[in-house]
Scaffold this active site. Structure first.
Site, PDB file in Angstrom:
ATOM      1  N   TYR A 140      50.423  64.171  -1.855  1.00 31.02           N
ATOM      2  CA  TYR A 140      49.135  63.954  -2.564  1.00 31.02           C
ATOM      3  C   TYR A 140      49.040  62.684  -3.366  1.00 31.02           C
ATOM      4  O   TYR A 140      48.148  62.247  -3.718  1.00 31.02           O
ATOM      5  CB  TYR A 140      49.673  65.061  -3.880  1.00 31.02           C
ATOM      6  CG  TYR A 140      49.432  66.407  -4.089  1.00 31.02           C
ATOM      7  CD1 TYR A 140      49.478  67.094  -2.831  1.00 31.02           C
ATOM      8  CD2 TYR A 140      48.133  66.784  -4.772  1.00 31.02           C
ATOM      9  CE1 TYR A 140      48.994  68.536  -2.876  1.00 31.02           C
ATOM     10  CE2 TYR A 140      47.758  68.130  -4.892  1.00 31.02           C
ATOM     11  CZ  TYR A 140      48.280  68.970  -3.786  1.00 31.02           C
ATOM     12  OH  TYR A 140      47.706  70.395  -3.673  1.00 31.02           O
TER      13      TYR A 140
ATOM     14  N   ASP B  98      51.724  74.151  -3.084  1.00 31.50           N
ATOM     15  CA  ASP B  98      50.225  74.387  -3.464  1.00 31.50           C
ATOM     16  C   ASP B  98      49.717  75.623  -2.823  1.00 31.50           C
ATOM     17  O   ASP B  98      49.397  76.703  -3.268  1.00 31.50           O
ATOM     18  CB  ASP B  98      49.310  73.348  -2.946  1.00 31.50           C
ATOM     19  CG  ASP B  98      48.087  73.362  -3.473  1.00 31.50           C
ATOM     20  OD1 ASP B  98      47.583  74.002  -4.585  1.00 31.50           O
ATOM     21  OD2 ASP B  98      47.171  73.261  -2.817  1.00 31.50           O
TER      22      ASP B  98
ATOM     23  N   LYS C  55      59.489  71.265   6.707  1.00 34.67           N
ATOM     24  CA  LYS C  55      59.332  71.687   8.083  1.00 34.67           C
ATOM     25  C   LYS C  55      60.261  70.658   8.831  1.00 34.67           C
ATOM     26  O   LYS C  55      59.669  69.436   9.347  1.00 34.67           O
ATOM     27  CB  LYS C  55      58.068  71.739   8.587  1.00 34.67           C
ATOM     28  CG  LYS C  55      57.346  73.221   8.671  1.00 34.67           C
ATOM     29  CD  LYS C  55      56.111  73.268   9.095  1.00 34.67           C
ATOM     30  CE  LYS C  55      56.217  72.954  10.559  1.00 34.67           C
ATOM     31  NZ  LYS C  55      56.692  74.178  11.395  1.00 34.67           N
TER      32      LYS C  55
ATOM     33  N   ASP D 116      49.353  79.964  -3.959  1.00 37.86           N
ATOM     34  CA  ASP D 116      48.325  80.745  -3.838  1.00 37.86           C
ATOM     35  C   ASP D 116      48.579  82.152  -3.263  1.00 37.86           C
ATOM     36  O   ASP D 116      47.970  83.270  -3.563  1.00 37.86           O
ATOM     37  CB  ASP D 116      47.220  80.087  -3.049  1.00 37.86           C
ATOM     38  CG  ASP D 116      46.098  79.299  -4.042  1.00 37.86           C
ATOM     39  OD1 ASP D 116      46.787  78.857  -5.077  1.00 37.86           O
ATOM     40  OD2 ASP D 116      44.979  79.188  -3.749  1.00 37.86           O
TER      41      ASP D 116
END
Ligand code: IPM
Ligand code: MN
Length: 367
Positions: free
Chosen positions: A142, A250, A193, A254
């Site tokens: 970000y 993020d 990851k 959701d």
């Protein structure tokens, strides 16, 4: 009785509608005499752009800095698709997070029994679900630099985003996760990851060290982020606290939101370091959902995530855990009585409006 100063940023789309319900509840508590709230309002996102040409004004940043807690509803919408990148609506929210160093985003996903049927998963998979996603919020892709689109000529461009984490950033978010786990079911799942990303290798190593050094009593497991996405929809109740980076957090939050029946159900708290002078953490409270421009202005939005975010403010910023419990009980109460906004309607005969849901929660609070 102390006065709690709330800085309220309704933002765009359904933001003002859901925030209005929180204002009703804050006014009710003030009138009831249980806690005194003073509300100041500002502009963020597209609303701020329309008024001032920026995603948040310096004056509103100063008001946010002076407040005891910030409440933000939602930013963005197609209306502002064409505005310059650095003043797009989301830039206001990202600036608040970054300038106040709100590095930890707590996203609890709780499936109320009355809503287990509204989830897209089978009832038995989600009934009683109670997990917490701890999302790193001020680092990673970000904010990493370089972040740019370079013109290579001959019609070719190159876009770069940078995923970057330093040890201290991983340690401090890890501590938040381990501390929360100790008050819950004592289990942390750390996700990255490391099979393809260097930042994932470091993330995993730092979590392992931190666990060994400071939290050996907590159970720690590691799960690759893709596998975690799969497990979230396969067997979500295996999780207690999930800790992960900004982008994975993020996406995964959701997914977790939908497990609870609707994106309209998930609150969140974004918190910073403890201030040595006040002993408090700077904090911003915001629902996980967005501005939902398609239903804005129609009274269809579910105010529960926003009201739940206010509940988190009471608990984490003001130490008013009992009031927060009352809000959560009131939400559970109205759901048990069958009140449904359209997003959680399921097979219910009818749905209520944003205002009716807020009023029902108020009535429940009045008892
Ligand atoms: C969220 C939102 C934001 C994010 C957007 C609006 C910038 O999706 O809070 O989850 O990506 O962090
Ligand atoms: Mn999001």
């Amino acid at each position: 009785m102390p006065i709690y100063k709330l800085f309220v940023l309704p933002g765009d789309g359904i933001g003002p509608e859901v925030m209005a319900e929180v204002e009703k509840i804050a006014a009710f508590f003030t009138k009831e005499g249980t806690a005194r709230f003073e509300i100041e309002k500002g502009l963020v996102g597209g609303a701020a752009y329309d008024a001032n040409g920026t995603a948040i004004s310096e004056a509103d940043m100063a008001r946010a800095a002076a407040a005891d807690a910030i409440l933000l509803a939602a930013v963005g919408g197609p209306k502002w698709d064409g505005v310059p990148y650095d003043v797009r609506p989301e830039a206001g929210l990202l600036r608040l997070r970054k300038d106040f160093n709100l590095f930890a985003n707590l996203r609890p996903a709780i499936c109320y029994p009355a809503l287990a049927g509204a989830s897209s998963l089978k009832r038995e998979l989600v009934d009683g679900l109670d997990l917490m996603i701890v999302r790193e919020l001020t680092g990673g892709v970000y904010f990493g630099e370089p972040k740019e689109i370079v013109d290579l000529g001959k019609g070719q461009k190159r876009a770069v985003d940078t995923q970057v984490y330093e040890t201290y950033e991983i340690e401090r978010i890890g501590r938040i996760a381990f501390e929360l786990a100790r008050k819950r079911r004592n289990k942390v799942t750390s996700s990255e990851k490391h099979n393809v990303m260097k930042s994932g290798v470091l993330w995993r190593d730092v979590m392992i060290d931190l666990h060994k050094r400071e939290y050996p009593d907590v159970q720690l497991e590691h799960m690759l982020a893709d596998a975690l996405g799969m497990q979230l929809v396969r067997r979500p109740k295996q999780f207690d606290v999930i800790v992960t980076d900004n982008l994975f957090g993020d996406m995964l939050s959701d997914v977790a939101a939908m497990l609870t029946g609707s994106l309209g159900m998930l609150p969140s708290a974004s918190i910073g370091e403890v201030n040595a002078k006040t002993g408090r953490r700077k904090a911003l409270y915001e629902p996980v959902h967005g501005s939902a421009p398609d239903i804005a202005g129609k009274g269809l939005a579910n105010p529960i995530a926003m009201i739940g975010s206010f509940g988190m403010a009471l608990r984490y910023s003001f130490g008013l855990g009992e009031l927060a419990d009352r809000i959560e009980a009131a939400i559970a109460g109205v759901l048990a009585k069958g009140y449904r906004t359209v997003d959680i309607k399921g097979d219910a005969a009818k749905s209520v409006s944003t205002g009716e849901m807020g009023d029902a929660i108020l009535a429940e609070l009045r008892g």
